[in-house]
Scaffold this motif. Structure first.
Motif, PDB file in Angstrom:
ATOM      1  N   LEU A   1       0.806  -1.233   0.000  1.00 11.81           N
ATOM      2  CA  LEU A   1       0.000   0.000   0.000  1.00 11.81           C
ATOM      3  C   LEU A   1       0.836   1.280   0.000  1.00 11.81           C
ATOM      4  N   SER A   2       2.121   1.173   0.308  1.00 12.63           N
ATOM      5  CA  SER A   2       2.938   2.353   0.612  1.00 12.63           C
ATOM      6  C   SER A   2       3.003   3.377  -0.523  1.00 12.63           C
ATOM      7  N   THR A   3       3.239   2.928  -1.739  1.00 12.44           N
ATOM      8  CA  THR A   3       3.359   3.869  -2.859  1.00 12.44           C
ATOM      9  C   THR A   3       2.068   4.660  -3.053  1.00 12.44           C
ATOM     10  N   ASP A   4       0.952   3.974  -2.910  1.00 16.25           N
ATOM     11  CA  ASP A   4      -0.347   4.611  -3.118  1.00 16.25           C
ATOM     12  C   ASP A   4      -0.643   5.638  -2.022  1.00 16.25           C
ATOM     13  N   PHE A   5      -0.502   5.250  -0.742  1.00 12.50           N
ATOM     14  CA  PHE A   5      -0.903   6.214   0.296  1.00 12.50           C
ATOM     15  C   PHE A   5       0.082   7.365   0.434  1.00 12.50           C
ATOM     16  N   THR A   6       1.380   7.139   0.160  1.00  8.52           N
ATOM     17  CA  THR A   6       2.313   8.268   0.200  1.00  8.52           C
ATOM     18  C   THR A   6       2.038   9.229  -0.955  1.00  8.52           C
ATOM     19  N   GLY A   7       1.632   8.696  -2.094  1.00 13.26           N
ATOM     20  CA  GLY A   7       1.259   9.563  -3.215  1.00 13.26           C
ATOM     21  C   GLY A   7       0.048  10.416  -2.888  1.00 13.26           C
ATOM     22  N   GLN A   8      -0.930   9.828  -2.201  1.00 18.20           N
ATOM     23  CA  GLN A   8      -2.115  10.582  -1.795  1.00 18.20           C
ATOM     24  C   GLN A   8      -1.753  11.680  -0.796  1.00 18.20           C
ATOM     25  N   ILE A   9      -0.853  11.375   0.140  1.00 21.97           N
ATOM     26  CA  ILE A   9      -0.434  12.376   1.124  1.00 21.97           C
ATOM     27  C   ILE A   9       0.299  13.522   0.442  1.00 21.97           C
ATOM     28  N   ASN A  10       1.125  13.215  -0.545  1.00 21.72           N
ATOM     29  CA  ASN A  10       1.830  14.271  -1.284  1.00 21.72           C
ATOM     30  C   ASN A  10       0.850  15.190  -1.999  1.00 21.72           C
ATOM     31  N   GLN A  11      -0.211  14.615  -2.555  1.00 24.77           N
ATOM     32  CA  GLN A  11      -1.225  15.444  -3.212  1.00 24.77           C
ATOM     33  C   GLN A  11      -1.931  16.350  -2.215  1.00 24.77           C
ATOM     34  N   LEU A  12      -2.228  15.817  -1.036  1.00 29.57           N
ATOM     35  CA  LEU A  12      -2.891  16.604  -0.001  1.00 29.57           C
ATOM     36  C   LEU A  12      -2.010  17.765   0.458  1.00 29.57           C
ATOM     37  N   GLU A  13      -0.717  17.517   0.541  1.00 34.56           N
ATOM     38  CA  GLU A  13       0.211  18.587   0.942  1.00 34.56           C
ATOM     39  C   GLU A  13       0.172  19.737  -0.061  1.00 34.56           C
ATOM     40  N   LYS A  14       0.094  19.402  -1.341  1.00 36.16           N
ATOM     41  CA  LYS A  14       0.025  20.432  -2.372  1.00 36.16           C
ATOM     42  C   LYS A  14      -1.275  21.232  -2.287  1.00 36.16           C
ATOM     43  N   LEU A  15      -2.301  20.622  -1.701  1.00 35.46           N
ATOM     44  CA  LEU A  15      -3.598  21.295  -1.549  1.00 35.46           C
ATOM     45  C   LEU A  15      -3.690  22.080  -0.246  1.00 35.46           C
ATOM     46  N   GLY A  16      -2.587  22.126   0.500  1.00 33.97           N
ATOM     47  CA  GLY A  16      -2.563  22.930   1.715  1.00 33.97           C
ATOM     48  C   GLY A  16      -2.850  22.185   3.002  1.00 33.97           C
ATOM     49  N   TYR A  17      -2.941  20.855   2.934  1.00 34.61           N
ATOM     50  CA  TYR A  17      -3.195  20.086   4.149  1.00 34.61           C
ATOM     51  C   TYR A  17      -1.910  19.926   4.954  1.00 34.61           C
ATOM     52  N   SER A  18      -2.039  20.015   6.273  1.00 36.03           N
ATOM     53  CA  SER A  18      -0.885  19.826   7.155  1.00 36.03           C
ATOM     54  C   SER A  18      -1.260  19.045   8.413  1.00 36.03           C
ATOM     55  N   ASN A  19      -2.491  18.522   8.471  1.00 35.44           N
ATOM     56  CA  ASN A  19      -2.963  17.717   9.598  1.00 35.44           C
ATOM     57  C   ASN A  19      -3.377  16.347   9.082  1.00 35.44           C
ATOM     58  N   LEU A  20      -2.800  15.301   9.661  1.00 39.82           N
ATOM     59  CA  LEU A  20      -3.072  13.940   9.212  1.00 39.82           C
ATOM     60  C   LEU A  20      -3.385  13.055  10.406  1.00 39.82           C
ATOM     61  N   ILE A  21      -4.499  12.337  10.327  1.00 42.62           N
ATOM     62  CA  ILE A  21      -4.847  11.323  11.320  1.00 42.62           C
ATOM     63  C   ILE A  21      -4.766   9.959  10.643  1.00 42.62           C
ATOM     64  N   ILE A  22      -3.994   9.061  11.225  1.00 48.98           N
ATOM     65  CA  ILE A  22      -3.855   7.701  10.709  1.00 48.98           C
ATOM     66  C   ILE A  22      -4.670   6.787  11.614  1.00 48.98           C
ATOM     67  N   THR A  23      -5.474   5.911  11.016  1.00 49.79           N
ATOM     68  CA  THR A  23      -6.334   5.064  11.820  1.00 49.79           C
ATOM     69  C   THR A  23      -6.525   3.705  11.168  1.00 49.79           C
ATOM     70  N   GLY A  24      -7.081   2.804  11.947  1.00 48.65           N
ATOM     71  CA  GLY A  24      -7.386   1.463  11.461  1.00 48.65           C
ATOM     72  C   GLY A  24      -8.019   0.667  12.585  1.00 48.65           C
ATOM     73  N   HIS A  25      -8.812  -0.308  12.218  1.00 52.88           N
ATOM     74  CA  HIS A  25      -9.456  -1.193  13.193  1.00 52.88           C
ATOM     75  C   HIS A  25      -8.881  -2.589  13.031  1.00 52.88           C
ATOM     76  N   SER A  26      -8.542  -3.234  14.147  1.00 54.00           N
ATOM     77  CA  SER A  26      -8.063  -4.607  14.147  1.00 54.00           C
ATOM     78  C   SER A  26      -6.783  -4.718  13.305  1.00 54.00           C
ATOM     79  N   GLN A  27      -6.774  -5.584  12.308  1.00 56.35           N
ATOM     80  CA  GLN A  27      -5.604  -5.699  11.428  1.00 56.35           C
ATOM     81  C   GLN A  27      -5.224  -4.348  10.849  1.00 56.35           C
ATOM     82  N   GLY A  28      -6.224  -3.537  10.523  1.00 55.41           N
ATOM     83  CA  GLY A  28      -5.949  -2.203   9.999  1.00 55.41           C
ATOM     84  C   GLY A  28      -5.221  -1.324  10.995  1.00 55.41           C
ATOM     85  N   GLY A  29      -5.474  -1.536  12.296  1.00 53.27           N
ATOM     86  CA  GLY A  29      -4.758  -0.783  13.316  1.00 53.27           C
ATOM     87  C   GLY A  29      -3.284  -1.143  13.359  1.00 53.27           C
TER      88      GLY A  29
END
Length: 365
Positions: free
Chosen positions: A144-172
């Motif tokens: 998953l790493s390439t995909d989610f880091t790419g999404q975070i980079n796009q968000l940074e370009k849009l002015g985002y600077s707050n990130l919450i990482i979450t998951g339930h069970s295995q996702g946690g």
């Protein structure tokens, strides 16, 4: 009158629309904030028939990834007003490949390379060379790493600077590894972000050395939320050998120390040490044979590039993150007694939401 209205409208726009005035994440467990994150996690779920959570306020889904070979997936949700993004990892789904990932539980170094199909995954999750993590969830991170880091980079370009990482069970568990991956990634500037982590009912992601390193840079910013009646946070099974504790210790150079003792002490000491140590080694061998090897054979049938175990097989797991314990209440016991008996009765998101509201009365308003 019109001029006065324009002035008020200008001030309102300046304070509430301008990103520079957006809300900033703060350290500390915030039950109201977490309730929204839990509800986001509930949108990305295989237990839909057991999950009846309300939709999150303010947040909208921005992106949903494709499934990986082990059926892992993530979503991106955003609060556009406050410029807060949520990276949400899905937990185990009702498929044998997804379950097998959990049993693919040998410990793997936190610095290295995984060979996966057509790519090599170079990673660092800790500075401590003694730190190790669950191999199945490390493979999920790699997929998953390439995909989610790419999404975070796009968000940074849009002015985002707050990130919450979450998951339930295995996702946690995967969320813990993703947070560590971002911290040590040379391609991610952590100074540009406020990052908070909320993991619901997470199993233990690695050994104590990974947990120590992880918490050294996350104090007050990472939480594991646990229902004490839930068995999943107790997993995986753990075996700590005498070679997996800090040195010096009572077992360190024990044979040398015994040589200075009386004959009877030497005989008794060596006998006890062998009994204890051999028992731990036998348990590790059984887990390797009946847990890891069988799981590896199954997974490699449909994914030949599945990594195998390192020579030094270990099964010593340790929780990480500041624990938020949601104590069961009389109302919760009444609810659980009315439910159909299920091994996941205390593990799904609905009981976690119920316990959260019971433990934090402010949420009832």
């Amino acid at each position: 009158m019109l001029k006065g209205f324009k002035a008020v409208f200008f001030v309102f726009t300046l304070f509430w629309v301008n990103p520079s005035w957006s809300q900033t994440l703060k350290p500390g467990f915030d039950p109201q904030e977490y309730l929204q994150i839990l509800r986001i996690s509930g949108r990305l779920s295989s237990d839909t028939n057991r999950t009846k959570l309300a939709s999150p306020d303010k947040y909208v889904k921005r992106y949903s990834s494709t499934e990986t070979p082990f059926l892992n997936k993530f979503e991106i949700w955003t609060d556009t007003l406050n410029k807060i993004a949520v990276l949400s990892f899905r937990g185990t789904v009702k498929d044998s490949k997804s379950w097998a990932e959990n049993f693919y539980s040998t410990m793997y170094p936190t610095i290295g390379k995984l060979n996966l199909e057509n790519k090599d995954f170079l990673y660092q999750l800790s500075e401590d060379t003694s730190a190790k993590v669950h191999l199945g969830w490390l493979v999920a991170l790699a997929d998953l790493s390439t995909d989610f880091t790419g999404q975070i980079n796009q968000l940074e370009k849009l002015g985002y600077s707050n990130l919450i990482i979450t998951g339930h069970s295995q996702g946690g568990a995967i969320a813990f590894l993703a947070r560590a991956y971002l911290h040590y990634s040379p391609n991610f500037d952590e100074n540009k972000w406020n990052i908070k982590t909320y993991c619901t009912a997470p199993p233990k992601p690695g050994n104590q050395f990974f947990a120590y390193d992880f918490e050294s840079y996350n104090y007050g910013w990472v939480y594991r939320i646990v229902n004490p009646l839930d068995w999943v946070p107790d997993m995986p099974f753990t075996i700590q050998g005498s070679n997996e504790i800090n040195t010096p210790n009572p077992f360190y150079q024990l044979k040398t120390t015994l040589k200075t003792q009386s004959f009877a002490t030497r005989i008794g000491g060596n006998y006890l040490y062998k009994k204890l140590n051999n028992g731990l080694r036998k348990a590790q061998k059984r887990f390797y044979k009946y847990d890891f090897k069988l799981t590896y054979r199954y997974l490699s049938n449909f994914r030949p590039a599945t990594p195998t175990s390192p020579k030094n097989y270990q099964q010593y797991y340790f929780p990480c993150g500041n624990a938020i314990i949601l104590k069961p209440t009389p109302n919760y016991y009444k609810w659980s007694n009315e439910q159909k008996k299920d091994i996941f009765l205390h593990h799904m998101k609905t009981p976690y939401e119920l316990l959260l509201i019971e433990n934090y009365p402010i949420l009832k308003k």
